[in-house]
Design an enzyme around this catalytic site. Structure first.
Site, PDB file in Angstrom:
ATOM      1  N   GLY A   1       0.806  -1.206   0.000  1.00 21.11           N
ATOM      2  CA  GLY A   1       0.000   0.000   0.000  1.00 21.11           C
ATOM      3  C   GLY A   1       0.845   1.263   0.000  1.00 21.11           C
ATOM      4  O   GLY A   1       1.920   1.341  -0.603  1.00 21.11           O
ATOM      5  N   SER A   2       0.357   2.268   0.734  1.00 23.46           N
ATOM      6  CA  SER A   2       0.986   3.598   0.694  1.00 23.46           C
ATOM      7  C   SER A   2       2.370   3.647   1.318  1.00 23.46           C
ATOM      8  O   SER A   2       3.065   4.661   1.203  1.00 23.46           O
ATOM      9  CB  SER A   2       0.079   4.610   1.406  1.00 23.46           C
TER      10      SER A   2
END
Length: 613
Positions: A329-330
């Site tokens: 993810g981020s």
């Protein structure tokens, strides 16, 4: 008269003839006896010559079987210690209980012959006294007496284990039972003082003291060494009368790990509490020294007790931090910013237009949670803008972007040579669509382990210098190479500081007294035909920013309830682990704007916030 004389003369001649025949008969018998005796001696001599000269091997073998013995020299497995010498695995003396079924069978037959009444014996041939002792043996071993007796029901066997690795106290009790044909032998058992805290790193051995998990397996030959032996000849009373051969063995070697057990313990404690509090399926945490690549802590929850593995399921034994790969993810968004800076597509003060908060790429849509408008690179990281990282990723050549991911170790193993380590999942292809490059920039379409992510952040913390991670302490310097420019890396680290500051996505990751650079990652877990409702929460960061020393990665897998963002679950754990680790290593604070009173106050409020959820 003439007839009488003739008869007398005839009788005398007959007697004389009879007397003349006796010596001949005696001579014949004498010859037969002597011949037979000679034949016996010749046969014995021939047999003696045959077995002594022609074919002596059989008797030599039988004699050697009775007198020759090979004795193994005692050897204990080497120690496993942490970087400070604290013992993580030691060998303790224990005993093994074994039986000689033939000796037991012979003793039973002898007892039955001497007994006057067969009613004194049970169905398997034990008298009442022996039967009580066997029952006592079964009770102390926690086994059924009939199952013990079945182990010895074959008199053709000469050796069978009753139970391995029993304590000295239990062995002494068994010895006092004085069971015929039951004996004790020395052996050793592995003991792990740190228990479940370091179980996934250290691993464990089987009943034969052979490593089957973790460091115990990876360095089994080193830790075990090889036994020396002595070949001796003994007399009828079992005493050694001759040393025939002596074989020198290899001494077992100790292994010192890079793990700092103090940091390992606090990391495990905080991770375990978080996994339980958020009702997560599992969790992993890694702490790395950014200047050396040494792993200071590597933990998973749930864990297991290596000293008692009865009933432990396989999923508890798995070292998830190195085997399980997730879409990050981020947490890898800084790489898109770094690639654009390295290539020269943007400057530090460049603005990126993310309006209107979404865009079409092929037949797909990339969107932010809201329209951030025109923002700078720091805001892209602080607000975790998918639009911003996508535009930055598409502003550089595909090969350059992918090389950045390769250079920080996301497509290869960490170099720590850990058992079962995964290289992650990355589907290399010749053609990449814009949407695929866009999703890659915000952590989808690639899966990495917690250990790989820790290596990436250690590279960022060390100013773009790449080196393999290590778990075993060594005096030999490891190879390193610069894969990112120091200037761009430091610029991105300063941008990542905004994540933990007011208005950032991970304010709870703050470490009072220290400047922290980090990034959250909240990703949905892939299921068939899309993504489900389960989340993976990650917070990864380095500190202190002015002179980075540690990189820490916290991963919470599938938290339940309302709190499923990394800023609420993984970030508080990061704060506690990083704070405790820096203090244990005596790293001076670099956030001069925070007074000691404020540090104590913020630390207390941070703990209260974690306890409240």
């Amino acid at each position: 008269m003439s007839r009488a004389k003739a008869s007398t003369l005839h009788n005398k001649k007959a007697k004389q003839a009879k007397l003349n025949t006796v010596p001949a008969l005696l001579h014949w018998r004498f010859v037969v006896v002597i011949g037979a005796i000679l034949l016996v001696f010749v046969g014995l001599s021939a047999r003696a010559v045959y077995i002594q000269v022609v074919s002596p091997d059989l008797l030599i073998k039988r004699g050697d079987n009775r007198t020759l013995r090979t004795r193994d020299n005692p050897l204990h497995r080497g120690l496993i210690t942490d970087r400070n010498g604290q013992q993580l695995a030691v060998s303790v003396p224990v005993r093994a209980i074994w039986a000689d079924p033939k000796a037991i069978y012979d003793a039973q037959l002898k007892a039955q012959k001497e007994a006057e009444d067969d009613s004194e014996f049970d169905l398997v041939g034990f008298n009442k006294k022996q039967a009580k002792r066997w029952q006592a043996l079964a009770d102390v071993l926690g086994q059924d007496v009939n199952s013990l007796k079945r182990k010895i029901d074959d008199p053709s066997k000469r050796f069978v284990y009753m139970q391995r690795q029993v304590s000295p106290a239990m062995a002494e009790y068994v010895d006092q039972l004085e069971l015929v044909g039951v004996y004790l032998r020395d052996e050793s058992r592995r003991y792990y003082p740190s228990g479940e805290v370091s179980a996934h790193v250290v691993g464990f051995t089987n009943v034969d003291d052979t490593g089957i998990e973790g460091v115990e397996k990876l360095y089994d030959k080193w830790l075990a060494g090889s036994r020396g032996s002595r070949k001796i000849r003994r007399d009828g009373k079992g005493r050694m009368v001759e040393l025939i051969e002596f074989k020198e063995g290899e001494a077992a070697q100790d292994i010192q790990l890079t793990i700092d057990q103090r940091i390992q313990a606090i990391t495990y404690k905080e991770l375990k509490q978080a996994v339980q509090y958020y009702k997560a399926t599992s969790g992993s945490a890694v702490v790395v020294d950014v200047n050396t690549g040494e792993i200071l802590a590597l933990v998973n929850s749930p864990s297991f007790n290596p000293n008692n593995r009865f009933g432990v399921s396989a999923h508890r034994i798995r070292n998830r931090a190195v085997t399980d790969a997730y879409e990050p993810g981020s947490s890898i968004k800084p790489l898109a910013v770094l690639s654009a800076l390295e290539f020269g597509a943007v400057e530090v003060d460049s603005l990126i237009d993310t309006s209107p908060g979404w865009m079409h790429l092929g037949g797909n849509i990339v969107r932010d949670s809201r329209n951030y408008g025109e923002i700078n690179l720091t805001e892209i990281i602080r607000k975790s803008s998918n639009m911003g990282t996508s535009k930055l990723a598409l502003s550089v050549p595909k090969e350059f972007l992918l090389d950045t991911y390769y250079n920080v170790g996301l497509m290869s193993d960490s170099g720590a040579n850990l058992l079962g380590e995964s290289n992650g999942i990355f589907n290399e292809r010749n053609r990449w669509s814009d949407f695929e490059l866009s999703t890659l920039s915000f952590g989808y379409g690639i899966s990495v382990t917690a250990l790989q992510l820790a290596r990436m952040y250690s590279i960022l913390g060390d100013g773009g210098v790449k080196r393999p991670l290590s778990l075993v302490k060594t005096d030999t310097p490891v190879d390193s190479e610069r894969v990112l420019s120091e200037q761009a890396t430091k610029q991105v680290l300063h941008m990542m500081e905004s994540v933990v500051q007011q208005g950032g996505s991970a304010e709870k990751a703050r470490v009072p007294g220290y400047r922290v650079a980090g990034k959250t990652g909240t990703s949905r877990k892939a299921v068939s035909n899309g993504y489900g409702e389960e989340y993976v929460n990650i917070f990864a960061g380095v500190a202190p920013v002015s002179n980075p020393q540690l990189a820490v990665v916290i991963l919470i897998n599938e938290p339940k309830g309302e709190l499923y963002y990394a800023g609420h679950t993984a970030a508080p754990v990061f704060s506690k682990v990083m704070a405790a680790s820096l203090q244990m290593l005596n790293v001076p604070p670099d956030n001069k704007s925070v007074s000691s009173l404020a540090v104590a106050s913020q630390g207390k409020s941070s703990m209260e916030a974690v306890n409240e959820g």
